[in-house]
Design an enzyme around this catalytic site. Structure first.
Site, PDB file in Angstrom:
ATOM      1  N   CYS A  16       0.645  -1.211   0.007  1.00 61.00           N
ATOM      2  CA  CYS A  16      -0.006  -0.058   0.035  1.00 61.00           C
ATOM      3  C   CYS A  16       0.938   1.281   0.141  1.00 61.00           C
ATOM      4  O   CYS A  16       2.065   1.070   0.284  1.00 61.00           O
ATOM      5  CB  CYS A  16      -0.957  -0.098   1.361  1.00 61.00           C
ATOM      6  SG  CYS A  16       0.047  -0.073   2.713  1.00 61.00           S
ATOM      7  N   GLY A  42      -0.655   0.389  -4.933  1.00 63.48           N
ATOM      8  CA  GLY A  42      -1.942  -0.587  -4.528  1.00 63.48           C
ATOM      9  C   GLY A  42      -3.009   0.072  -5.232  1.00 63.48           C
ATOM     10  O   GLY A  42      -3.389   1.028  -5.277  1.00 63.48           O
ATOM     11  N   ASN A 117       1.435   1.042   6.031  1.00 63.72           N
ATOM     12  CA  ASN A 117       2.133   0.491   4.919  1.00 63.72           C
ATOM     13  C   ASN A 117       3.024  -0.612   5.769  1.00 63.72           C
ATOM     14  O   ASN A 117       3.751  -0.029   6.484  1.00 63.72           O
ATOM     15  CB  ASN A 117       2.936   1.455   4.106  1.00 63.72           C
ATOM     16  CG  ASN A 117       3.754   0.925   3.171  1.00 63.72           C
ATOM     17  OD1 ASN A 117       4.712   1.589   2.841  1.00 63.72           O
ATOM     18  ND2 ASN A 117       3.444  -0.438   2.611  1.00 63.72           N
ATOM     19  N   GLY A 118       3.076  -1.837   5.436  1.00 61.62           N
ATOM     20  CA  GLY A 118       3.905  -2.728   5.729  1.00 61.62           C
ATOM     21  C   GLY A 118       3.253  -4.141   6.303  1.00 61.62           C
ATOM     22  O   GLY A 118       2.182  -4.531   5.760  1.00 61.62           O
ATOM     23  N   TYR A 259      12.405  -1.590  -7.773  1.00 64.09           N
ATOM     24  CA  TYR A 259      10.923  -1.483  -8.356  1.00 64.09           C
ATOM     25  C   TYR A 259       9.663  -0.643  -7.642  1.00 64.09           C
ATOM     26  O   TYR A 259       9.176  -0.139  -8.483  1.00 64.09           O
ATOM     27  CB  TYR A 259      10.525  -2.873  -8.430  1.00 64.09           C
ATOM     28  CG  TYR A 259       9.268  -3.236  -9.024  1.00 64.09           C
ATOM     29  CD1 TYR A 259       8.919  -3.083 -10.551  1.00 64.09           C
ATOM     30  CD2 TYR A 259       8.027  -3.721  -8.283  1.00 64.09           C
ATOM     31  CE1 TYR A 259       7.677  -3.315 -11.202  1.00 64.09           C
ATOM     32  CE2 TYR A 259       6.756  -4.037  -8.856  1.00 64.09           C
ATOM     33  CZ  TYR A 259       6.798  -3.832 -10.099  1.00 64.09           C
ATOM     34  OH  TYR A 259       5.565  -3.980 -10.741  1.00 64.09           O
TER      35      TYR A 259
END
Length: 487
Positions: A16, A42, A117-118, A259
């Protein structure tokens, strides 16, 4: 269904992106713009929560930011000068509206919204304990564990209760939280997932990447430091806390450079685009080949291909043309049509490729299905030789820190050596950048084996934290295997 990137079923995916604004008159509109810039992190769902000084307002929806938050009426309903938002690609929890963030709860101290996020690597164990103690979960997301730990903490202030909750979790997290007292932004002690802070006028902004600041016209201030917790309160007063101490060496995710992050972002002081060009140059030094053209696999392979071309002197060309107009609802009733659907999205530039020796540059190989299709496409377009160069080391291990990685047994590099992988994808040659080469491209001399500068576990298997949930699963699997052998 044909996804937005038909080759991306073979890509690692971020969980995300998060974005928060404190002190802007049109906070929710600004968050919507920021989430647009983070959409690459996301695409399953998006949500925004705001606070108007009296009550919280939330809108969450499946799908992209566009179409869900470009409606003036929805933005007006998200009133207030404080807001946070989230774009989601799930690594834990089902794809359902109840898991879309920000998650919200009414606590004894007032409302509390959280964007994460994670991935919390001991969430399953914590959840079992909390359920035994009477907690009632409303989602299957690992993030909700933080809310329950916060609600049950016996510390007096909200901040102390929040810190108490975080000290019980393992893994990776960057968080933006809304409370009646203000906004909290924090990063796990190793800084595995990114989080940056900016300013627009008097407003304070937090985001997963600097590119989101560019979109809203904000000024980048700095990264939120690993293990740092920042509280923004009335008047945009900023207070920094270090609840975890400063003894642990940070290990930010190295794949953000390869990426995940957009190439126009700045990460840890480095231009992501420049790093990716540097990786391509390292590839050319480490794995040269005689060829006529350097061709990127669009779009993520482009910067590395430019670097490879400039270092090697081999011309760069767009040998694969990508269509940007294929939506997410193209129906594929059978395998034959599905194969044709891939060609709708990416097609070989046949007039350029025919009779040429080519070097294909991509960012990674996961299952190998993408590389197999691309090499086949080049052969069908008349390529004389197809050499593949990968701008990351072989992905041999699963990620447990917020990246959707296949189980280890499905990773091609776990099952095969490089020569076997080359034969599998039908390439004339295959090479990956070395782990030291990757570090050099980011600005390090080489990897410090005694104290690595990044989390590179997907390449090395060197996980920087304990993996309680996954260790338990491994033990269960071993017991099952033993049982099967005994039977």
């Amino acid at each position: 269904m044909l996804t937005t990137h038909p080759f991306d079923d073979d890509k690692l995916r971020e969980e995300c992106g998060i974005f928060g604004v404190y002190g802007a008159e049109t906070a929710s509109a600004m968050v919507a713009l920021g989430l647009h810039a983070l959409q690459h992190r996301g695409q399953e769902a998006a949500g925004i929560t705001s606070w108007d000084g009296e009550e919280f307002h939330t809108h969450r929806a499946m799908g992209h930011v566009a179409g869900n938050f470009d409606n003036d009426e929805i933005i007006r309903q998200l009133a207030g000068d404080i807001a946070c938002g989230h774009v989601r690609y799930s690594t834990t929890g089902e794809t359902a509206l109840r898991n879309v963030q920000p998650l919200y709860a009414d606590l004894s101290s007032g409302g509390f919204a959280i964007s994460h996020n994670g991935n919390i690597s001991n969430a399953t164990n914590l959840r079992r304990r909390l359920v035994r103690e009477g907690a009632i979960f409303q989602s299957t997301s690992d993030t909700e564990v933080i809310i329950h730990l916060l609600a049950r903490s016996r510390y007096r202030t909200l901040l102390d209760r929040f810190i108490d909750a975080l000290k019980q979790v393992e893994g990776a997290y960057s968080l933006i939280c809304l409370t009646p007292e203000g906004m909290i932004a924090c990063r796990d002690p190793l800084g595995i997932r990114p989080l940056v802070m900016g300013r627009l006028g008097d407003a304070i902004i937090f985001a997963s990447e600097t590119v989101a600041f560019d979109v809203v016209g904000a000024e980048y201030i700095r990264s939120v430091e690993p293990g740092e917790l920042i509280v923004v309160t009335q008047g945009c007063e900023i207070r920094s806390h270090r609840p975890f101490g400063e003894s642990v060496r940070p290990r930010p995710c190295i794949f953000e450079h390869v990426y995940f992050s957009r190439p126009d972002s700045v990460l840890d002081g480095n231009s992501v685009y420049a790093v990716r060009k540097g990786i391509g140059a390292q590839l050319a030094l480490e794995s040269p080949v005689e060829a006529d053209l350097v061709i990127p696999v669009p779009d993520s392979g482009v910067p590395a291909a430019i670097g490879y071309s400039q270092q090697s002197g081999i011309p760069f060309e767009l040998g694969i043309i990508r269509s940007h107009y294929i939506g997410r609802t193209f129906i594929q009733p059978g395998d034959k049509v599905r194969h044709l659907g891939v060609k709708l999205k990416h097609n070989a530039n046949r007039a350029l490729i025919d009779g040429k020796k080519i070097v294909l540059i991509d960012d990674s190989i996961v299952r190998g299905t993408t590389s197999l299709k691309i090499v086949q496409m080049m052969r069908e377009a008349g390529a004389k030789e197809v050499h593949m160069r990968i701008a990351s080391p072989p992905t041999r291990h699963s990620c447990f820190y917020g990246v959707d990685t296949p189980e280890r047994g499905k990773l091609l590099a776990h099952k095969m050596d490089v020569a076997q992988m080359a034969a599998y994808i039908h390439a004339d040659s295959l090479a990956f950048v070395s782990i030291d080469g990757l570090y050099r491209a980011i600005g390090e001399t080489m990897r410090d084996d005694d104290s690595p500068q990044y989390c590179d576990a997907c390449f090395t298997g060197d996980y920087p934290t304990t993996l309680t949930d996954f260790d338990d699963m491994a033990e269960i699997n071993q017991l099952e295997l033993l049982h099967e052998r005994v039977v």
